[in-house]
Scaffold this motif. Structure first.
Motif, PDB file in Angstrom:
ATOM      1  N   UNK A 266       0.840  -1.209   0.000  1.00 18.45           N
ATOM      2  CA  UNK A 266       0.000   0.000   0.000  1.00 18.45           C
ATOM      3  C   UNK A 266       0.872   1.254   0.000  1.00 18.45           C
ATOM      4  N   UNK A 267       1.931   1.224   0.794  1.00 21.95           N
ATOM      5  CA  UNK A 267       2.840   2.365   0.852  1.00 21.95           C
ATOM      6  C   UNK A 267       3.548   2.575  -0.484  1.00 21.95           C
ATOM      7  N   UNK A 268       3.972   1.477  -1.111  1.00 24.48           N
ATOM      8  CA  UNK A 268       4.632   1.571  -2.406  1.00 24.48           C
ATOM      9  C   UNK A 268       3.692   2.125  -3.475  1.00 24.48           C
ATOM     10  N   UNK A 269       2.430   1.692  -3.423  1.00 22.59           N
ATOM     11  CA  UNK A 269       1.447   2.178  -4.397  1.00 22.59           C
ATOM     12  C   UNK A 269       1.251   3.686  -4.265  1.00 22.59           C
ATOM     13  N   UNK A 270       1.192   4.161  -3.024  1.00 24.88           N
ATOM     14  CA  UNK A 270       1.065   5.608  -2.812  1.00 24.88           C
ATOM     15  C   UNK A 270       2.294   6.342  -3.333  1.00 24.88           C
ATOM     16  N   UNK A 271       3.458   5.776  -3.071  1.00 22.83           N
ATOM     17  CA  UNK A 271       4.689   6.396  -3.543  1.00 22.83           C
ATOM     18  C   UNK A 271       4.759   6.433  -5.062  1.00 22.83           C
ATOM     19  N   UNK A 272       4.361   5.340  -5.708  1.00 26.82           N
ATOM     20  CA  UNK A 272       4.373   5.296  -7.165  1.00 26.82           C
ATOM     21  C   UNK A 272       3.424   6.330  -7.758  1.00 26.82           C
ATOM     22  N   UNK A 273       2.291   6.508  -7.111  1.00 28.05           N
ATOM     23  CA  UNK A 273       1.318   7.500  -7.589  1.00 28.05           C
ATOM     24  C   UNK A 273       1.889   8.907  -7.511  1.00 28.05           C
ATOM     25  N   UNK A 274       2.528   9.207  -6.409  1.00 23.86           N
ATOM     26  CA  UNK A 274       3.124  10.538  -6.252  1.00 23.86           C
ATOM     27  C   UNK A 274       4.268  10.748  -7.248  1.00 23.86           C
ATOM     28  N   UNK A 275       5.068   9.695  -7.472  1.00 22.66           N
ATOM     29  CA  UNK A 275       6.170   9.800  -8.434  1.00 22.66           C
ATOM     30  C   UNK A 275       5.626   9.999  -9.847  1.00 22.66           C
ATOM     31  N   UNK A 276       4.562   9.270 -10.180  1.00 24.22           N
ATOM     32  CA  UNK A 276       3.971   9.393 -11.516  1.00 24.22           C
ATOM     33  C   UNK A 276       3.453  10.815 -11.767  1.00 24.22           C
ATOM     34  N   UNK A 277       2.769  11.385 -10.785  1.00 25.35           N
ATOM     35  CA  UNK A 277       2.262  12.756 -10.921  1.00 25.35           C
ATOM     36  C   UNK A 277       3.415  13.748 -11.034  1.00 25.35           C
ATOM     37  N   UNK A 305      11.069  23.619 -10.723  1.00 23.18           N
ATOM     38  CA  UNK A 305      11.415  22.199 -10.844  1.00 23.18           C
ATOM     39  C   UNK A 305      12.194  21.715  -9.627  1.00 23.18           C
ATOM     40  N   UNK A 306      13.129  22.552  -9.170  1.00 20.89           N
ATOM     41  CA  UNK A 306      13.919  22.197  -7.996  1.00 20.89           C
ATOM     42  C   UNK A 306      13.039  22.084  -6.760  1.00 20.89           C
ATOM     43  N   UNK A 307      12.076  23.024  -6.648  1.00 19.39           N
ATOM     44  CA  UNK A 307      11.136  22.957  -5.527  1.00 19.39           C
ATOM     45  C   UNK A 307      10.275  21.689  -5.597  1.00 19.39           C
ATOM     46  N   UNK A 308       9.888  21.324  -6.831  1.00 20.60           N
ATOM     47  CA  UNK A 308       9.079  20.113  -7.005  1.00 20.60           C
ATOM     48  C   UNK A 308       9.853  18.868  -6.574  1.00 20.60           C
ATOM     49  N   UNK A 309      11.136  18.850  -6.898  1.00 23.52           N
ATOM     50  CA  UNK A 309      11.969  17.698  -6.513  1.00 23.52           C
ATOM     51  C   UNK A 309      12.076  17.605  -4.991  1.00 23.52           C
ATOM     52  N   UNK A 310      12.289  18.745  -4.351  1.00 25.27           N
ATOM     53  CA  UNK A 310      12.364  18.754  -2.888  1.00 25.27           C
ATOM     54  C   UNK A 310      11.042  18.341  -2.251  1.00 25.27           C
ATOM     55  N   UNK A 311       9.958  18.807  -2.855  1.00 23.65           N
ATOM     56  CA  UNK A 311       8.635  18.435  -2.339  1.00 23.65           C
ATOM     57  C   UNK A 311       8.401  16.924  -2.480  1.00 23.65           C
ATOM     58  N   UNK A 312       8.816  16.356  -3.646  1.00 23.20           N
ATOM     59  CA  UNK A 312       8.678  14.916  -3.832  1.00 23.20           C
ATOM     60  C   UNK A 312       9.507  14.154  -2.799  1.00 23.20           C
ATOM     61  N   UNK A 313      10.726  14.628  -2.560  1.00 23.26           N
ATOM     62  CA  UNK A 313      11.581  13.986  -1.564  1.00 23.26           C
ATOM     63  C   UNK A 313      10.903  13.963  -0.198  1.00 23.26           C
ATOM     64  N   UNK A 314      10.335  15.117   0.193  1.00 24.73           N
ATOM     65  CA  UNK A 314       9.672  15.207   1.496  1.00 24.73           C
ATOM     66  C   UNK A 314       8.457  14.283   1.570  1.00 24.73           C
ATOM     67  N   UNK A 315       7.697  14.204   0.472  1.00 23.83           N
ATOM     68  CA  UNK A 315       6.525  13.341   0.464  1.00 23.83           C
ATOM     69  C   UNK A 315       6.922  11.873   0.584  1.00 23.83           C
ATOM     70  N   UNK A 318       8.207  11.148   4.033  1.00 16.95           N
ATOM     71  CA  UNK A 318       7.083  11.119   4.977  1.00 16.95           C
ATOM     72  C   UNK A 318       6.351   9.785   4.898  1.00 16.95           C
ATOM     73  N   UNK A 319       6.134   9.332   3.674  1.00 16.66           N
ATOM     74  CA  UNK A 319       5.499   8.027   3.496  1.00 16.66           C
ATOM     75  C   UNK A 319       6.318   6.918   4.145  1.00 16.66           C
ATOM     76  N   UNK A 320       7.633   6.983   3.967  1.00 11.61           N
ATOM     77  CA  UNK A 320       8.500   5.965   4.529  1.00 11.61           C
ATOM     78  C   UNK A 320       8.462   5.990   6.059  1.00 11.61           C
ATOM     79  N   UNK A 321       8.440   7.193   6.644  1.00 11.03           N
ATOM     80  CA  UNK A 321       8.376   7.298   8.102  1.00 11.03           C
ATOM     81  C   UNK A 321       7.039   6.768   8.631  1.00 11.03           C
ATOM     82  N   UNK A 322       5.973   7.024   7.884  1.00  9.11           N
ATOM     83  CA  UNK A 322       4.669   6.478   8.269  1.00  9.11           C
ATOM     84  C   UNK A 322       4.690   4.958   8.238  1.00  9.11           C
ATOM     85  N   UNK A 323       5.342   4.404   7.205  1.00 12.17           N
ATOM     86  CA  UNK A 323       5.431   2.953   7.098  1.00 12.17           C
ATOM     87  C   UNK A 323       6.279   2.377   8.227  1.00 12.17           C
ATOM     88  N   UNK A 324       7.378   3.048   8.554  1.00 14.79           N
ATOM     89  CA  UNK A 324       8.235   2.591   9.650  1.00 14.79           C
ATOM     90  C   UNK A 324       7.442   2.510  10.946  1.00 14.79           C
TER      91      UNK A 324
END
Length: 474
Positions: A266-277, A305-315, A318-324
């Motif tokens: 489930x966590x991977x699916x959310x991550x893939x969705x965010x990466x795709x967008x 673009x740089x801000x978008x990359x940083x935002x993706x990193x944070x998202x 965050x997903x990974x910390x939630x999964x942990x």
């Protein structure tokens, strides 16, 4: 036809060759792997295949005392020898060798199927001891005595159908043995191996010299049978309870693994969705930058673009910390549940083992009482029953007989204690190793995921940096 020497050097069977053959031909499933780790004793092997090995001489097979099937075909063997200890052999294949004389088979009284085809045999004899022989293969030899060959046909009723029948029986026996090994492996996983019968009770007396002597005393035989019946019932209770608890532990572990995999997926699916967008938007921005000629606009887009990359990193982080956190809670819950199951299992087994000790203590008191009474009768000359000399030697005085009964009692208690310790130590070790592996696996999973996120983000940023340095300068 017989076999000629190969280009490689002729071989003599040694321990290395035999160990390799046993290992290669052993069971390959999970239970079989376990058996390999623990080591397979030669005396436990029922079937051995040593064909096409360029073997010149048969040797070192004396340890295979329970062997039932032996394949030595397609070698360069010249003499039948070294088989005298294989008294349980049922099926023997020595075809395609250089054997000239039928010999060395007299002790193989259980042999039912013998293949000696394609050798250099010139005479039919030395088969009288093989009273169970049903199938005999002697094709493509140099037998000149036609009468002996015709008599052999009449005596042994050689036929292909019978050969197939014996092979089927042998296969059935091997399958039964494999099933037995698999069952034993299952029982070991449940820590109740050899508790489904009288094994523990028998082991108490296997090294108990004094106890075996005392069994000759009047009334002890009946007492011993009653003791054994009650003792075995307790062992069976431990065995059945152990199987049920193993199923519960397995269900708990399976449920835990399913929960972990579902959470990760489930966590991977959310991550893939965010990466795709992100990638969809990022690609549009890059195309816009490449087509844009106004420098301030390009710089603005690059910053976005740089801000978008940083935002993706944070998202993603965050997903990974939630999964942990989610997995940590799941692991903690599983740890509590499995520890409780193991603790309950140990508690109930110890209670049942205590019943075994109570039986032993009660039996000890009865044996001691009978022994003292027997001593008094012997001293008074009132002993009517005949006793073996080594048993009567115990009854010289009270201290001697009390020490003998006490030594027997100590051996029995030690066997019970050791089996209980083995069970408790085994399941505690299993539980500790399992939990340690689960925690380590989660740490490794988290490190791998964080590394993946960083590598992906670094790649995106590197692409952006290259675009900035290249396209803008141009």
């Amino acid at each position: 036809m017989s076999r000629s020497y190969d280009s490689m050097d002729p071989k003599v069977m040694d321990d290395d060759m035999l160990k390799a053959a046993v290992g290669e031909q052993g069971p390959q499933e999970e239970a079989g792997q376990l058996a390999k780790q623990e080591g397979i004793l030669f005396k436990d092997v029922l079937s051995l295949q040593l064909d096409f090995q360029n073997i010149l001489r048969i040797d070192n097979l004396w340890q295979f005392e329970n062997l039932q099937k032996l394949q030595l075909n397609n070698n360069i063997i010249e003499r039948i020898e070294g088989l005298e200890n294989l008294v349980n052999l049922i099926w023997l294949d020595l075809s395609f060798n250089n054997i000239e004389t039928i010999e060395g088979l007299d002790t193989l009284v259980n042999l039912e199927d013998l293949s000696l085809s394609n050798n250099r045999i010139s005479k039919m004899d030395s088969l009288d001891a093989l009273v169970k022989l049903q199938v005999l293969s002697l094709g493509n030899n140099q037998i000149s005595n036609i009468m002996n060959k015709e008599m052999a046909k009449l005596k042994h009723q050689y036929s292909i159908d019978e050969l197939k029948h014996r092979e089927a029986l042998m296969q059935a026996r091997l399958e039964d043995e494999q099933a037995r090994r698999e069952k034993l492996a299952e029982h070991k996983l449940a820590f109740i191996d050899h508790l489904d019968g009288s094994f523990l009770f028998d082991s108490m007396y296997s090294e108990d010299v004094e106890g075996n002597k005392l069994s000759y005393l009047p009334g002890v035989g009946e007492l011993l049978e009653a003791y054994k019946d009650k003792f075995v019932i307790i062992c069976l209770n431990i065995f059945e309870y152990g199987l049920k608890q193993q199923e519960k532990r397995k269900l708990e572990l399976d449920t835990f693994n399913e929960c972990v995999q579902e959470a990760i997926q489930e966590n991977q699916d959310q991550g893939k969705l965010k990466v795709a967008k992100f990638e969809e938007r990022h690609l549009l921005n890059l195309n816009t930058i490449r087509e844009e000629s106004d420098l301030p606009t390009i710089e603005k887009k690059l910053l976005e673009c740089s801000d978008d990359i940083n935002e993706l990193f944070n998202m993603l982080m965050t997903l990974e910390m939630q999964l942990v956190e989610q997995l940590e809670e799941t692991i903690n819950m599983f740890e509590r549940n499995i520890t409780d199951l193991v603790g309950l299992f140990i508690e109930n087994v110890q209670s049942l083992m205590a019943q075994c000790r109570d039986l032993e203590n009660h039996h000890h008191e009865k044996i001691l009482e009978i022994a003292i009474n027997t001593l008094e009768k012997i001293l008074k000359g009132e002993m009517d029953e005949d006793l073996p000399d080594d048993v009567r030697a115990l009854f010289v005085d009270k201290d001697t007989i009390v020490n003998a009964v006490g030594a027997s009692h100590d051996i029995h208690l030690l066997k019970i204690d050791n089996r209980e310790d083995e069970l408790v130590t085994g399941i505690n070790s299993w539980c500790a190793q399992l939990l340690d592996k689960i925690h380590k696996d989660e740490i490794m999973r988290n490190r791998k995921r964080v590394k993946e996120i960083n590598q992906y983000v670094d790649h995106m940023q590197s692409e952006l940096d290259n675009l900035e340095c290249g396209d803008i300068i141009d």
